[in-house]
Write a protein that holds these residues in place. Sequence first.
Motif, PDB file in Angstrom:
ATOM      1  N   VAL A  64       7.380 -32.674  10.267  1.00 31.71           N
ATOM      2  CA  VAL A  64       8.522 -32.260  11.083  1.00 31.71           C
ATOM      3  C   VAL A  64       9.368 -31.244  10.322  1.00 31.71           C
ATOM      4  O   VAL A  64       9.714 -30.178  10.844  1.00 31.71           O
ATOM      5  CB  VAL A  64       9.382 -33.480  11.481  1.00 31.71           C
ATOM      6  N   ALA A  68       9.602 -27.254  11.307  1.00 34.11           N
ATOM      7  CA  ALA A  68      10.926 -26.728  11.660  1.00 34.11           C
ATOM      8  C   ALA A  68      11.313 -25.555  10.755  1.00 34.11           C
ATOM      9  O   ALA A  68      11.816 -24.530  11.233  1.00 34.11           O
ATOM     10  CB  ALA A  68      11.969 -27.840  11.565  1.00 34.11           C
ATOM     11  N   THR A  96       9.796 -32.046  16.893  1.00 30.58           N
ATOM     12  CA  THR A  96      10.633 -30.920  16.471  1.00 30.58           C
ATOM     13  C   THR A  96      11.111 -30.112  17.669  1.00 30.58           C
ATOM     14  O   THR A  96      12.287 -29.732  17.748  1.00 30.58           O
ATOM     15  CB  THR A  96       9.851 -30.001  15.515  1.00 30.58           C
TER      16      THR A  96
END
Length: 205
Positions: A64, A68, A96
């Motif tokens: 994640v 991101a 995300t």
Amino acid sequence: MTYNPITKTTNGKNEIIRGLNVTIPYKESMLKICDQLTPEAQAIGAVNTVVIEDNKWIGHNTDVYGFAKSLEPFLPITQNALILGTGGASKAISYTLDALKVPHLFVSRNPQGEYSIPYEKIDGDVLKIISLIINSTPVGTFPDVEDKPNLPYDHLNKNHILYDLVYNPSNTMFMKMGKVKGARVTNGYQMLVHQAEKSWELWND
């Protein structure tokens, strides 16, 4: 190295191992192996990083964070997204995109649920409302470098972003097909780097 599934140790020397990374296709199966899951890993339904503390395996998801961070140069995402594949990595991507409030669908050869569609449903009309397409499958990975997801590439244009989690080769056929149509493209190397840095932090905290 011999792993004992009962004691969850390696030759009784677990103290020398601080943790490990997990890759496809084992991210979801690690949920059953770990003694404890972080809330994020639990919510995502996949583990890609294990921290070993007091002989307990704690499952984290640093994909994640990695995704991101690697997506930042392409923000904001102004329309919808498609996630190709439904494996462990796709779940971190979906998590995300939810946080970024980017509406998205999964694309699968065997779609299940209202948020999943088959590849055959993707046409020019669908791509008109799509900004971001993420390939979370291993399609196109070395040595099968000529392979690519089954998409109507002729309908891509400069408004699209093609993100391939594959990073070997660095310029996949999926990316090449997007470039020809003017789309912005990237591979998964930066995601790999960022998730690894976060994993390293966890192991050395």
